[in-house]
Design a protein around this motif. Structure first.
Motif, PDB file in Angstrom:
ATOM      1  N   PHE A   1       0.829  -1.211   0.000  1.00 33.00           N
ATOM      2  CA  PHE A   1       0.000   0.000   0.000  1.00 33.00           C
ATOM      3  C   PHE A   1       0.864   1.262   0.000  1.00 33.00           C
ATOM      4  CE2 PHE A   1      -2.823  -3.342   1.264  1.00 33.00           C
ATOM      5  CZ  PHE A   1      -4.045  -2.979   0.703  1.00 33.00           C
ATOM      6  N   ASP A   2       0.227   2.382  -0.352  1.00 32.54           N
ATOM      7  CA  ASP A   2       0.934   3.649  -0.551  1.00 32.54           C
ATOM      8  C   ASP A   2       1.753   4.105   0.647  1.00 32.54           C
ATOM      9  OD1 ASP A   2       0.296   4.134  -3.154  1.00 32.54           O
ATOM     10  OD2 ASP A   2      -1.416   5.439  -2.742  1.00 32.54           O
TER      11      ASP A   2
ATOM     12  N   GLN B   1       0.192  -0.295  -4.853  1.00 32.86           N
ATOM     13  CA  GLN B   1      -0.725   0.831  -5.036  1.00 32.86           C
ATOM     14  C   GLN B   1      -0.075   1.892  -5.923  1.00 32.86           C
ATOM     15  OE1 GLN B   1      -2.465   2.103  -1.327  1.00 32.86           O
ATOM     16  NE2 GLN B   1      -4.332   2.767  -2.363  1.00 32.86           N
TER      17      GLN B   1
END
Length: 502
Positions: free
Chosen positions: A279-280, A312
Motif C-alpha cells: 500500500f501507498d 498501489q
C-alpha cells in the motif's frame, strides 16, 4: 543481470560421502525387491550424486506390514507420551550434532543454499519441530462431557494408526519433520516417500531415528516415484491416513485413490499463487526487499512464494525502480558459497518449465523488467525475473510457476487489492505491507488464504498452523492442529447409577 558465483563447492564446504542409499524398512537398510535403482542428480552441474534403491508397490507392502505390526503389537503407541517425547528429544539432539552433513545433503541434492539449511532448515525445521511435538506428546487428552441426560461421558484421543507421508523436493527436511513429528507424537507409525529428486537427507534421518531408539517398524523411508510408490501408499488398504504436499493435480489423484480404497482421510497442502499487497504508506525500500525475498527465497521453489505482487499506484514507479536495483545485486550461484542467495533449480525438468513460463509471459505481452535468462552454462540456474504490465488473466499471473518469476501489477483502492488478491484458484498464503492497522485488519479478513503475513513474509513457526483454502488443499501442517490430524476422537458413555438406562 544477476551476479553469478563461479566458485567450486569444494572451496567452501567439504561435500560428505553419501552413506545411505537403500530403503529403510523395519529398522534396516535394504535393497528394493526388484533390485532397481535410480539416479539422484546434483543440480549445480547435472552430474550423478548416487544411485538410490527404487521402492515400488511390493516394497510399500513390506513397509506397511512392518508399520502395521509396530502399531498393532509394538511398544510405540502403548508408551506414555513422555516416553515417546524423550526418544524424539534424543533424535532432535542427534540432528543438531549432524547439522553440517545434513545441510550439505540438502544443498547438493536440492540446490538449496547451504548456510540457510544450516541455520534454518535443520535446526528449526527439523530439531525444533521435533522438540515442539515431543513436548506435546504427553499432553494429549480428551474431555469430560456434560450430558443432557443421566449419562457420564468422556472422549479419548487415540492415534489414527499407520500413516503414509508423501513429501516434496523443495523442502525435504522441513516437510519430513512437519509431517513425521506430530504423527510420532500421536503414537502413529509411518511410511515416508521422499521425492525422487531429494532422497538423501530422508535416509540419513532414518539412520538417526534408529540411533535415537525409535522402535523398528515405526519409521520407514521408501524412496521411489509418484506413479508407483506414491500411488501404492495412496491406495493401500492397510494405511489409515495419507498426508501429501505437492501439486494440486497430484493431490486430486491421491484423494481419489484414498476414496476408492479404504476411504482413508487425507491431508493435502497443495499449490499456491500467493499475492503480496503493498500500500501507498509502505516504506518502499523495505517493501521491495520483502517482495524479492518472498519470490526469490529458495529460488522461488516454495508453494507460498509471493509470485503476484500488487502495488498501489502512488508508489508504483518508485517501487519498480527499487526492485530492478535490488534484483541486479542478488547473487545467484553455487549454493555452498556463503555469499550466494539463490542456488540452482532442483532439476532440468523444473529448469525448463520455468523458462517456458518466461517465454509465455513475453508472448502474452507482459514486459520483462529484469532477468528472464539462464545463468552460466552449467547447472540449472535462472536469473531473478520480474514482469511488469501483467494482466491478471495471463498465464504467468494464474499458474504456479514454482520458480524465481514475479508478476508485478498495480492497483488503486483497497477494494481493488482485495479483489485482485482473491482472483486465483489458490488460497495458500498472502502478504500485506502497510503502516495502517485498519487496512491490515480489513484486508487480512478479506483474503481467502490459510495464512496472512503483515509486514513480514514466511513467518513460519512450529506453533503456527499452515495450510490452504480453495485448491491449495485442506488440513494443516504445524501447530496443535497438525497433531490433532493424527488422532481419532473416541467417545465413551456410561449410565449414571439408578438412571433409567439400567
Amino acid at each position: 543481470m544477476a551476479s553469478l558465483s563461479n566458485g567450486q563447492p569444494e572451496s567452501f564446504v567439504k561435500i560428505p560421502t553419501i552413506k545411505f542409499t537403500k530403503l529403510f524398512i523395519n529398522g534396516e537398510f535394504v535393497d528394493s525387491i526388484s533390485g532397481k535403482t535410480f539416479e539422484t542428480i546434483d543440480p549445480r552441474n547435472g552430474e550423478i550424486i548416487a544411485r538410490i534403491a527404487e521402492g515400488d508397490k511390493e516394497d510399500i507392502d513390506l513397509a506397511v506390514k512392518a508399520a502395521r505390526e509396530a502399531f498393532d503389537h509394538g511398544p510405540w503407541p502403548r508408551m506414555s507420551g513422555a516416553a515417546r517425547g524423550k526418544i524424539m528429544m534424543k533424535l532432535a539432539d542427534l540432528i543438531d550434532q549432524n547439522v553440517e552433513e545434513l545441510a550439505a545433503l540438502d544443498a547438493i541434492d536440492g540446490g538449496k543454499v547451504y548456510t540457510l539449511c544450516k541455520t534454518l532448515d535443520i535446526p528449526y525445521g527439523a530439531a525444533n519441530t521435533l522438540r515442539y511435538y515431543a513436548g506435546a506428546a504427553d499432553k494429549i487428552h480428551g474431555d469430560v462431557l456434560k450430558m443432557s441426560r443421566e449419562l457420564h461421558a468422556y472422549t479419548l484421543r487415540e492415534p489414527i494408526g499407520v500413516v503414509g507421508h508423501i513429501i516434496p523436493w523443495n523442502a525435504p527436511t522441513v516437510m519430513f519433520f512437519a509431517k513425521v513429528s506430530p504423527a510420532l507424537a500421536a503414537g502413529c507409525t509411518v511410511i515416508i516417500k521422499p521425492a525422487e529428486q531429494t532422497p538423501l537427507s530422508a535416509l540419513f534421518y532414518a539412520h538417526l531415528a534408529k540411533l535415537a531408539g525409535i522402535p523398528d517398524g515405526v519409521l520407514n523411508v521408501v524412496p521411489g516415484f509418484g506413479p508407483t510408490a506414491g500411488a501404492a501408499i495412496s491406495s493401500h488398504m492397510d494405511i489409515d491416513m495419507v498426508s501429501f504436499t505437492g501439486s494440486t493435480d497430484v493431490g486430486r489423484e491421491i484423494m481419489l485413490a484414498a476414496a476408492r480404497s479404504n476411504l482413508k482421510p487425507v491431508s493435502l497442502e497443495l499449490g499456491g499463487k500467493s499475492p503480496l499487497l503493498v500500500f501507498d504508506d509502505a516504506d518502499v525500500d523495505k517493501a521491495a526487499d520483502l517482495a524479492l525475498f518472498g519470490i526469490l527465497f529458495n529460488k522461488g521453489e516454495i508453494c507460498a512464494a509471493s509470485s503476484r505482487v500488487f502495488v498501489q499506484e502512488g508508489i508504483y514507479e518508485e517501487f519498480e525502480k527499487k526492485l530492478v536495483e535490488k534484483s541486479k545485486a542478488w547473487l545467484v550461484g553455487d549454493p555452498f558459497d556463503p555469499n550466494v542467495r539463490q542456488g540452482p533449480q532442483v532439476d532440468n525438468k523444473q529448469f525448463d518449465k520455468i523458462l517456458s513460463y518466461i517465454e509465455h509471459g513475453k508472448r502474452e505481452g507482459a514486459t520483462l523488467l529484469v532477468g528472464g535468462k539462464p545463468v552460466g552454462n552449467k547447472g540449472y540456474y535462472i536469473e531473478p525475473t520480474i514482469f511488469t504490465n501483467v494482466k491478471e488473466e495471463m498465464i504467468i499471473a494464474q499458474d504456479e510457476i514454482f520458480g524465481p518469476v514475479m508478476a508485478l501489477m498495480k492497483f488503486k483502492t483497497i477494494e481493488d487489492a482485495i479483489k485482485s488478491a482473491n482472483n486465483t484458484k489458490y488460497g495458500l498464503a498472502a502478504g500485506i505491507v502497510t503502516q495502517n492497522l485498519d487496512i491490515a485488519n480489513t484486508v487480512s479478513r478479506s483474503i481467502r488464504a490459510g495464512i496472512i503475513w503483515v509486514n513480514c513474509y514466511y513467518g513460519f513457526d512450529s506453533d503456527c498452523p499452515y495450510g490452504g483454502y480453495k485448491m491449495s488443499g485442506f488440513g494443516r501442517e504445524l501447530g496443535l492442529e497438525a497433531l490433532n490430524s493424527y488422532l481419532q476422537v473416541k467417545s465413551v458413555v456410561t449410565p449414571i447409577y439408578n438412571s433409567p438406562w439400567l
